[in-house]
Design an enzyme around this catalytic site. Sequence first.
Site, PDB file in Angstrom:
ATOM      1  N   GLY A  83       0.753  -1.044  -0.132  1.00 15.49           N
ATOM      2  CA  GLY A  83       0.270   0.511   0.540  1.00 15.49           C
ATOM      3  C   GLY A  83       0.760   1.553   0.274  1.00 15.49           C
ATOM      4  N   ASP A  84       2.254   1.455   0.311  1.00 15.44           N
ATOM      5  CA  ASP A  84       2.610   2.637   0.534  1.00 15.44           C
ATOM      6  C   ASP A  84       4.614   2.349  -0.256  1.00 15.44           C
ATOM      7  OD1 ASP A  84       3.860   5.087   0.457  1.00 15.44           O
ATOM      8  OD2 ASP A  84       3.998   4.951   2.834  1.00 15.44           O
ATOM      9  N   LEU A  85       4.543   1.298  -1.836  1.00 14.62           N
ATOM     10  CA  LEU A  85       5.523   0.323  -1.716  1.00 14.62           C
ATOM     11  C   LEU A  85       6.753   1.883  -2.595  1.00 14.62           C
ATOM     12  CD1 LEU A  85       6.763  -2.295  -0.955  1.00 14.62           C
ATOM     13  CD2 LEU A  85       6.197  -2.941  -2.866  1.00 14.62           C
ATOM     14  N   TRP A  86       7.008   2.781  -1.675  1.00 16.92           N
ATOM     15  CA  TRP A  86       8.352   3.821  -2.832  1.00 16.92           C
ATOM     16  C   TRP A  86       9.535   2.530  -2.041  1.00 16.92           C
ATOM     17  CZ3 TRP A  86      11.208   7.264  -0.076  1.00 16.92           C
ATOM     18  CH2 TRP A  86      11.441   7.227   0.774  1.00 16.92           C
ATOM     19  N   ASN A 120      10.675   2.478   1.421  1.00 19.40           N
ATOM     20  CA  ASN A 120      10.006   1.019   2.302  1.00 19.40           C
ATOM     21  C   ASN A 120      10.373  -0.105   2.134  1.00 19.40           C
ATOM     22  OD1 ASN A 120       8.479   2.855   3.674  1.00 19.40           O
ATOM     23  ND2 ASN A 120       6.811   3.343   2.215  1.00 19.40           N
TER      24      ASN A 120
END
Length: 281
Positions: free
Chosen positions: A189-192, A195
């Site tokens: 869900g926030d896989l930049w 991370n």
Amino acid sequence: MRSLLGSTVTEESDLGAGHEWSLRRVTLADGRRVFVKEAGRVLEGLFAAEANGLRWLAEGWRASARTEPPPVPGVLAADDTTLVLPWIESGSPTPQAAERLGRDLATLHGSGADSYGAPWPGYIAELPLDNTGGDDWPDWYARRRVLPYVRIAVDRGAMSGRDAQEIESAAGHIADTAGPQEPPARIHGDLWSGNVLWGHDHAWLIDPAAHGGHRETDLAMLALFGAPHLDRILAAYDEAYPLADGWRARVPLHQLHPLLVHLALFGATYRDQVLAAARRL
């Protein structure tokens, strides 16, 4: 001296700050080293959301046929102001680790979710993330991931009402550009790239905003700010869990949400990227 996890703290190293919290490496008298994230003010449910996400991703992994430990850290403790995780020694992003990351993501996504959203209130950075469930991804994505951050960005002066109207109009075309229908995936869900913590032999997924979503979202997020050996990650993923035709053309659709989050958090610097992604719809 203060204690943590039932043991005395013998050493603390300041690792800086991110968003609303400070980061530290802590050594305990029993020999353990842990990572501590501590909020400067109470944001109700902030660390509970991260802890729930880590546990949920691990549950999906364990339900798969893979025998390796899950590529997410276990949660040692969490409350309204503090999150404690095992300390992970960093390594290098080798091609082999990148290929394993692709396979690991395919496993997590393939473990599935009951619906889009999640059964807990979410956060992405310090912004609330509406995890209300839904069964139709284009409608859910517009309502829960695009339009709320348009409103936040306008309220914070990061873009104009005319810009907002353009994005809202584009959101009405999500169903036309979303590609083939797929079941809800268990996504980070926030896989930049920040991370993804590269360890000695594989990558760890940290700081999730985990929920049931579209699997292409994680891959688009990895591409947004660049990731080491991205081509190898994608090739290994596609081999393990083939992507639907046209997925590359849908990358801007899946990047629209994280770009709006960045616009809301960091201001008008991201306005042009947001509008460009919306116009691609």
